[in-house]
Structure formats: structure tokens, C-alpha cells
Design a protein around this motif. Structure first.
Motif, PDB file in Angstrom:
ATOM      1  N   ILE A   1      19.155 -73.511 -75.189  1.00  0.00           N
ATOM      2  CA  ILE A   1      19.086 -74.721 -76.028  1.00  0.00           C
ATOM      3  C   ILE A   1      19.680 -75.925 -75.295  1.00  0.00           C
ATOM      4  O   ILE A   1      19.073 -77.005 -75.239  1.00  0.00           O
ATOM      5  CB  ILE A   1      19.814 -74.488 -77.372  1.00  0.00           C
TER       6      ILE A   1
ATOM      7  N   ALA B   1      20.254 -82.938 -81.670  1.00  0.00           N
ATOM      8  CA  ALA B   1      19.692 -81.711 -82.255  1.00  0.00           C
ATOM      9  C   ALA B   1      20.387 -80.473 -81.705  1.00  0.00           C
ATOM     10  O   ALA B   1      20.791 -79.576 -82.465  1.00  0.00           O
ATOM     11  CB  ALA B   1      18.191 -81.648 -81.974  1.00  0.00           C
ATOM     12  N   ALA B   2      20.540 -80.417 -80.381  1.00  0.00           N
ATOM     13  CA  ALA B   2      21.174 -79.255 -79.754  1.00  0.00           C
ATOM     14  C   ALA B   2      22.630 -79.122 -80.192  1.00  0.00           C
ATOM     15  O   ALA B   2      23.098 -78.022 -80.497  1.00  0.00           O
ATOM     16  CB  ALA B   2      21.077 -79.377 -78.231  1.00  0.00           C
TER      17      ALA B   2
ATOM     18  N   SER C   1      24.003 -80.068 -82.932  1.00  0.00           N
ATOM     19  CA  SER C   1      24.084 -79.625 -84.325  1.00  0.00           C
ATOM     20  C   SER C   1      23.703 -78.150 -84.471  1.00  0.00           C
ATOM     21  O   SER C   1      24.201 -77.458 -85.358  1.00  0.00           O
ATOM     22  CB  SER C   1      23.148 -80.474 -85.202  1.00  0.00           C
ATOM     23  N   ARG C   2      22.838 -77.677 -83.602  1.00  0.00           N
ATOM     24  CA  ARG C   2      22.260 -76.334 -83.746  1.00  0.00           C
ATOM     25  C   ARG C   2      23.132 -75.207 -83.193  1.00  0.00           C
ATOM     26  O   ARG C   2      23.139 -74.093 -83.719  1.00  0.00           O
ATOM     27  CB  ARG C   2      20.905 -76.316 -83.027  1.00  0.00           C
TER      28      ARG C   2
ATOM     29  N   GLU D   1      19.517 -72.447 -88.509  1.00  0.00           N
ATOM     30  CA  GLU D   1      19.431 -73.062 -87.176  1.00  0.00           C
ATOM     31  C   GLU D   1      18.495 -74.266 -87.179  1.00  0.00           C
ATOM     32  O   GLU D   1      18.826 -75.340 -86.670  1.00  0.00           O
ATOM     33  CB  GLU D   1      18.877 -72.037 -86.183  1.00  0.00           C
ATOM     34  N   LEU D   2      17.317 -74.061 -87.737  1.00  0.00           N
ATOM     35  CA  LEU D   2      16.302 -75.121 -87.698  1.00  0.00           C
ATOM     36  C   LEU D   2      16.671 -76.285 -88.606  1.00  0.00           C
ATOM     37  O   LEU D   2      16.344 -77.438 -88.307  1.00  0.00           O
ATOM     38  CB  LEU D   2      14.931 -74.548 -88.065  1.00  0.00           C
TER      39      LEU D   2
ATOM     40  N   ASP E   1      19.102 -78.253 -86.586  1.00  0.00           N
ATOM     41  CA  ASP E   1      18.336 -78.937 -85.531  1.00  0.00           C
ATOM     42  C   ASP E   1      17.666 -80.191 -86.108  1.00  0.00           C
ATOM     43  O   ASP E   1      17.730 -81.282 -85.529  1.00  0.00           O
ATOM     44  CB  ASP E   1      17.293 -77.980 -84.954  1.00  0.00           C
ATOM     45  N   SER E   2      17.043 -80.032 -87.287  1.00  0.00           N
ATOM     46  CA  SER E   2      16.358 -81.160 -87.928  1.00  0.00           C
ATOM     47  C   SER E   2      17.344 -82.254 -88.330  1.00  0.00           C
ATOM     48  O   SER E   2      17.069 -83.455 -88.169  1.00  0.00           O
ATOM     49  CB  SER E   2      15.591 -80.661 -89.156  1.00  0.00           C
TER      50      SER E   2
ATOM     51  N   ARG F   1      18.332 -83.987 -85.006  1.00  0.00           N
ATOM     52  CA  ARG F   1      17.205 -84.700 -84.372  1.00  0.00           C
ATOM     53  C   ARG F   1      16.887 -85.990 -85.117  1.00  0.00           C
ATOM     54  O   ARG F   1      16.725 -87.051 -84.514  1.00  0.00           O
ATOM     55  CB  ARG F   1      15.977 -83.783 -84.320  1.00  0.00           C
TER      56      ARG F   1
END
Length: 337
Positions: free
Chosen positions: A147, A189-190, A192-193, A206-207, A210-211, A214
Motif C-alpha cells: 500500500i 488514502a494510504a 488512513s488505510r 479498509e476500503l 481508504d475512501s 482519498r
């Protein structure tokens, strides 16, 4: 213009204080990793790195890593080193950016390249990138490594894309969004993920994180690009109009150019290729951005992405972490008012 953002559901001026206090003790751990890992037997390296790292940045990206860990209730400590890795990636890109852009100021201080020279600034940026990868490898998660290394590559692609779009007034809105999605939003994004990865959360969490990151990153950059035509050195920590003088085609310019008269469009063409860069030219550019509502619509777009960022937190339970992360989005947008 009012500082309230009724679109995002708040009637008071947003602040970063909730997220800063949420992660304060964890940030002390991250800062100690940063201080430890920027050391070197070559004195110039910690001196130059310290000039920027100690330069009063908000540490927004590592804060997102720490806040996300709070949001999902991660009880471990792996995210401290990873948050430091995120900050090193960000700092390395700033050092490289200042050389590429020929910047005079960074965070209100003289840019490192003016003090230490371009070669040293680039090489210390490389050193910090290398340190970030050491920290990722020490963590041991191949998924985290994938990531963050992908984000690093995407950031570099975004910077090259921006460089090749520079001084080209015909740059499209889609290309502009590709550029900011890469050079800014990818690391948000990275950052936060990755806490969800070390906490072994499912893909949905996870997503969602990411959202969140981002969309916050895109909103953050849209506001930055608007501020360049509406603020001053003290507020921004850089010179007003830097983007204008460097021929960067940002959304306010794209919209103002598209909506301008023949005479206005000729002005923009001359300005972006570098033939008009005086204070009077900047004032005219700012007037055109306001009169065509390009500023208003850029901020409206920022609020749209900000709302998407907040919506991504919808799957998480209410609490201090969620409230702080929501207000961080609102703060990012309110900076322009």
C-alpha cells in the motif's frame, strides 16, 4: 465569506483540535520515531531534515493513521512506526517539490533548497524515502508495504504529470483531478488505510478508510489551489500566487479560462506560459477567478469531496474518533474562508 460549512452540517468554525487531542499521546510516540530515524553520522542530514520536520507542519497524514487506529479500536503499537513512515514519505516529497518548483517558502520558513542548495535537498529527500521503507520492512506486513510503496510511486507519477502539464492552459479538468488524486490524495488514502491492515480488519473497513482519506486529500488540494488566489503569505506559509507564477493550471484557472471572454482567454494563455507574472497580473487573475465564479465553484467541489469523505465514515459507530475525523474534514475546507 462565512467560515461555517452548513453543507457539512456544522454551524461553528471547525478546528483540528479534536483530532490533535485525540492522538496527542500517540503522536509523541511517532515524533520520537521520527527524531530517532532522521539521525545520521552525516550532520547535514539531520540538520536539513530537521529544518522541515520541525517547521511547524500539522502532521495531518500521520494523524490520520493514528485517528483511524482509534476509530477501529486497534490496541497495538505497530501503527506508530508506520505513521512515521508516512510522514517521511510526505517530507521527502516536499523537499523534492521545493527543488522542482524553485520555492522560496515552505510552512512560512525559507525553503530548504535556498539554505542548503538543491543537490543536498534532493539527496536528503532520498534519505527520508529510504528511512520510510526501512520502517515498512521492520513492520513485516507485505500488504502494508504494498500500500505505501504503491502510494509512493503514484505520488511520483502525479508530480511528473503535473510537471508535464505545467504552462499548458489547455490542461483538462479530468487531467487536473488525476494529478491531485495522485500527488495528494494517494498518501491521505494510504495513511488512513494502513491501521486497518495491521488491525486485521475486513475489506469493508479498509476500503471505507481508504475512501475517507482519498476524498479528504482531493478536497484538501482543491482548497489549497483556491487559497493560492485568495490568501496571503502569513496564512499559507508560502507566497500568494506561487501557482500562478509557476504556470500551474489548477481548477480555478481551468474554470476561469473556460468561462472567460476572448480577451480574458488571451490573458490566461500569456500568463500561464510566463509572459504575465507581475503583482498586477496576479490581481487581474484573481479578479477573473472571482468574477467567473471559478473560486466559488472550486470550493463547492471541495465541499462535495469533503462530504464523500465524511460519508465514508458512515459504517463506523459514533464516538470521539469519528467526530474528530469528521471535523478534520470540515477544517480542511474551512481554511479558505
Amino acid at each position: 465569506m462565512s467560515a461555517t460549512i452548513h453543507h457539512l452540517g456544522r454551524d461553528t468554525v471547525p478546528s483540528l483540535e479534536p483530532i490533535i487531542s485525540l492522538v496527542a499521546s500517540d503522536m509523541n510516540q511517532v515524533n520520537s520515531v521520527i527524531l530517532d530515524r532522521m539521525q545520521s553520522e552525516i550532520p547535514l542530514i539531520p540538520e536539513l531534515a530537521g529544518h522541515l520536520i520541525a517547521g511547524g507542519g500539522k502532521r495531518m497524514r500521520p494523524m490520520l493513521t493514528l485517528a483511524a487506529a482509534k476509530l477501529i479500536g486497534y490496541p497495538g503499537d505497530r501503527h506508530f512506526k508506520l505513521a512515521a513512515a508516512v510522514e517521511f514519505i510526505h517530507t521527502a516529497t516536499l523537499l523534492h517539490d521545493d527543488v522542482v518548483d524553485g520555492s522560496d517558502l515552505r510552512r512560512g520558513k525559507t525553503a530548504a533548497n535556498l539554505i542548503f542548495g538543491n543537490p543536498a535537498t534532493v539527496l536528503v529527500g532520498d534519505f527520508l524515502f529510504s528511512r520510510s521503507f526501512e520502517l515498512m520492512v521492520e513492520d513485516g506486513s507485505l500488504k502494508v508495504l504494498k500500500i505505501l510503496s504503491n502510494a509512493s510511486a503514484v505520488i511520483a507519477e502525479g508530480e511528473v504529470n503535473q510537471l508535464t502539464a505545467q504552462r499548458k492552459i489547455e490542461t483538462s479538468e479530468d487531467r487536473y483531478l488525476d494529478i491531485i488524486g495522485a500527488k495528494t490524495a494517494a498518501l491521505f488514502a494510504a495513511a488512513s488505510r494502513i491501521s486497518a491492515v495491521v488491525a486485521e480488519c475486513d475489506d469493508e473497513i479498509e476500503l471505507a478508510l481508504d475512501s475517507y482519506g482519498r476524498n479528504l486529500g482531493i478536497a484538501f488540494q482543491l482548497v489549497d489551489d483556491a487559497i493560492d488566489y485568495s490568501s496571503d503569505r502569513e496564512t499559507m506559509g508560502k507566497d500568494a500566487g506561487d501557482d500562478f507564477r509557476e504556470g500551474k493550471v489548477t481548477l480555478p484557472v481551468i474554470l476561469a479560462y473556460a468561462r472567460g471572454s476572448e480577451e480574458d482567454r488571451k490573458f490566461w494563455k500569456d500568463a500561464i506560459i510566463g509572459h504575465k507574472s507581475s503583482d498586477e497580473d496576479l490581481a487581474r487573475a484573481t479578479d477573473l477567478i472571482r468574477s467567473t465564479e471559478a473560486m466559488k465553484d472550486t470550493m463547492s467541489r471541495a465541499r462535495h469531496y469533503g462530504q464523500r469523505s465524511i460519508d465514508a465514515l458512515g459504517i463506523f459507530p459514533s464516538g470521539k474518533a469519528k467526530d474528530a475525523m469528521t471535523e478534520a474534514v470540515e477544517f480542511a475546507i474551512s481554511r479558505a474562508y
